[in-house]
Design a protein around this motif. Structure first.
Motif, mmCIF file in Angstrom:
data_model
loop_
_atom_site.group_PDB
_atom_site.id
_atom_site.type_symbol
_atom_site.label_atom_id
_atom_site.label_comp_id
_atom_site.label_asym_id
_atom_site.label_seq_id
_atom_site.Cartn_x
_atom_site.Cartn_y
_atom_site.Cartn_z
ATOM 1 N N ALA A 16 10.813 5.054 -32.683
ATOM 2 C CA ALA A 16 9.746 3.997 -32.895
ATOM 3 C C ALA A 16 10.753 2.560 -32.589
ATOM 4 C CB ALA A 16 9.255 3.827 -34.437
ATOM 5 N N PHE A 17 11.827 2.548 -32.825
ATOM 6 C CA PHE A 17 12.804 1.371 -32.535
ATOM 7 C C PHE A 17 13.051 1.357 -31.103
ATOM 8 C CE2 PHE A 17 16.893 -0.168 -31.384
ATOM 9 C CZ PHE A 17 16.833 -1.467 -31.943
ATOM 10 N N LEU A 20 9.994 0.310 -29.317
ATOM 11 C CA LEU A 20 9.835 -1.075 -29.623
ATOM 12 C C LEU A 20 10.797 -1.854 -28.498
ATOM 13 C CD1 LEU A 20 8.539 -3.711 -31.045
ATOM 14 C CD2 LEU A 20 10.442 -3.330 -32.626
ATOM 15 N N SER A 23 9.696 -1.900 -25.216
ATOM 16 C CA SER A 23 8.549 -2.583 -24.904
ATOM 17 C C SER A 23 8.860 -4.096 -24.575
ATOM 18 C CB SER A 23 7.417 -2.596 -26.016
ATOM 19 O OG SER A 23 7.022 -1.447 -26.076
ATOM 20 N N VAL A 24 9.781 -4.593 -25.541
ATOM 21 C CA VAL A 24 10.185 -6.091 -25.483
ATOM 22 C C VAL A 24 10.861 -6.274 -24.177
ATOM 23 C CG1 VAL A 24 11.837 -7.502 -26.584
ATOM 24 C CG2 VAL A 24 10.343 -6.211 -27.976
#
Length: 93
Positions: A16-17, A20, A23-24
């Motif tokens: 999940a990290f 994220l 995506s950033v």
């Protein structure tokens, strides 16, 4: 909680990290590409190329580099797994 469940949760958190994080960085890549107005822009995370942006007309079209995205996910999951093991050993002492 069992060790195996904790480790699975740690790996899921690492995944999940990574999602994220990518995506950033891709969002920042689009922002920079539009700001600079360049024809092509490569998005890198920790020196790993994960996404290519190419200008088509007035818009940018993105193309993922799947193998490198997988590599980054694997690194994040491995780090999360290692952190979980270290935390477990510290708690035992």
């Amino acid at each position: 909680m069992k060790k195996s469940v904790k480790r699975i949760i740690a790996v899921a958190i690492g995944f999940a990290f990574a999602m994220l994080l990518m995506s950033v960085f891709i969002y920042i890549g689009y922002t920079k590409a539009y700001g600079l107005g360049v024809e092509t822009f490569n998005v890198n995370v920790l020196g790993i190329p994960i996404y290519d942006l190419t200008k088509v007309g007035s818009k940018y079209v993105g193309e993922s580099k799947g193998i490198y995205m997988g590599l980054l996910c694997g690194i994040c999951m491995l780090v999360a797994f290692a952190v979980e093991i270290v935390i477990e050993k510290v708690k035992k002492k």
